[in-house]
Design a protein around this motif. Structure first.
Motif, mmCIF file in Angstrom:
data_model
loop_
_atom_site.group_PDB
_atom_site.id
_atom_site.type_symbol
_atom_site.label_atom_id
_atom_site.label_comp_id
_atom_site.label_asym_id
_atom_site.label_seq_id
_atom_site.Cartn_x
_atom_site.Cartn_y
_atom_site.Cartn_z
ATOM 1 N N GLU A 24 0.838 -1.196 0.000
ATOM 2 C CA GLU A 24 0.000 0.000 0.000
ATOM 3 C C GLU A 24 0.874 1.248 0.000
ATOM 4 N N ALA A 32 -7.308 6.643 -5.363
ATOM 5 C CA ALA A 32 -8.373 6.172 -4.480
ATOM 6 C C ALA A 32 -9.315 7.310 -4.099
ATOM 7 N N ARG A 54 -6.941 1.522 -1.977
ATOM 8 C CA ARG A 54 -6.392 0.792 -3.119
ATOM 9 C C ARG A 54 -5.031 0.222 -2.730
ATOM 10 N N GLU A 160 -4.804 -5.632 -8.407
ATOM 11 C CA GLU A 160 -5.117 -4.428 -7.646
ATOM 12 C C GLU A 160 -6.300 -4.766 -6.749
ATOM 13 N N TRP A 162 -9.180 -3.251 -4.292
ATOM 14 C CA TRP A 162 -9.952 -2.119 -3.771
ATOM 15 C C TRP A 162 -10.712 -2.586 -2.534
ATOM 16 N N LEU A 193 -14.631 0.600 -11.185
ATOM 17 C CA LEU A 193 -13.305 0.158 -10.778
ATOM 18 C C LEU A 193 -12.698 -0.951 -11.638
#
Length: 217
Positions: A24, A32, A54, A160, A162, A193
């Motif tokens: 992160e 984000a 994210r 990725e 979310w 997304l």
């Protein structure tokens, strides 16, 4: 990407282990923030969307070398690589399945401090997640296989991730509906997304499992 499974890898000499890595960005994530405001405004969720994060998630399937210390070799790689992550700009958490000794927590300065996987951790039941990855793209860092030899790298999944936090309590079915509505793009006012034209996705209502892709890696 292979199909997911929630079954853990068995422990044993010639059976694979699963290692998950969560990365992160430190500080504000403009992507984000922009996505959060678009979901609140353009998609009409308003204050129901409390927060959106994210992160990057990777899962390795490894066959440990006989007599080798896979955890020590992974930590050595994490400390030296400039391909996987940037420790000045990012935070990283790790956890494993199929290891003889429990291992997991935040990695920093060459060691893993025991603790949760992520902040907030990915095993919280009150968070929902959308995992997105491009089709036909290899997720392995270029320096990984060589750095971990003689351990055998069987496969790598990368995506990725979310993470969604809702401001109001609702049933699991409603949470599932909501994250579908913010996930794959369908129209200008439906989805945001994930682009289904070139990306695949997977939804988790509640905790993210370990392993994600299991022995199919």
């Amino acid at each position: 990407m292979p199909q997911a499974t929630t079954d853990p890898f068995p422990v044993g000499g010639e059976l694979p282990i699963a290692i998950q890595i969560l990365i992160e960005r430190k500080g504000l994530d403009p992507s984000a923030v922009t996505a959060r405001e678009a979901i609140r405004g353009l998609l009409g969720f308003g204050a129901r969307l409390e927060a959106l994060r994210r992160r990057r998630i990777l899962e390795l399937a490894l066959l440990p070398a006989e007599g080798g210390d896979v955890v020590a070799d992974l930590e050595r790689y994490f400390d030296r690589t400039v391909v996987l992550w940037n420790s000045n700009k990012e935070r990283m958490w790790v956890r494993g399945a199929g290891l003889r000794t429990p291992w997991g927590g935040e990695f920093s300065h060459g060691t893993t401090r025991p603790g949760p996987f992520g902040h907030p951790p990915l095993d919280r039941p009150d968070r929902d997640h959308l995992m997105v990855w491009p089709r036909d793209t290899q997720g392995a860092p270029e320096d990984l296989a060589v750095a971990l030899a003689p351990h055998r790298l069987l496969g790598v999944g990368a995506a990725e991730l979310w993470t969604v936090e809702w401001s109001d309590a609702c049933a699991e079915e409603e949470r599932q509906t909501r994250i579908v509505q913010v996930g794959p793009i369908r129209t200008r006012t439906e989805g945001l997304l994930a682009n289904p034209h070139y990306q695949d996705h997977r939804i988790f209502v509640g905790a993210v499992p370990l392993p994600l892709w299991g022995g199919a890696l």
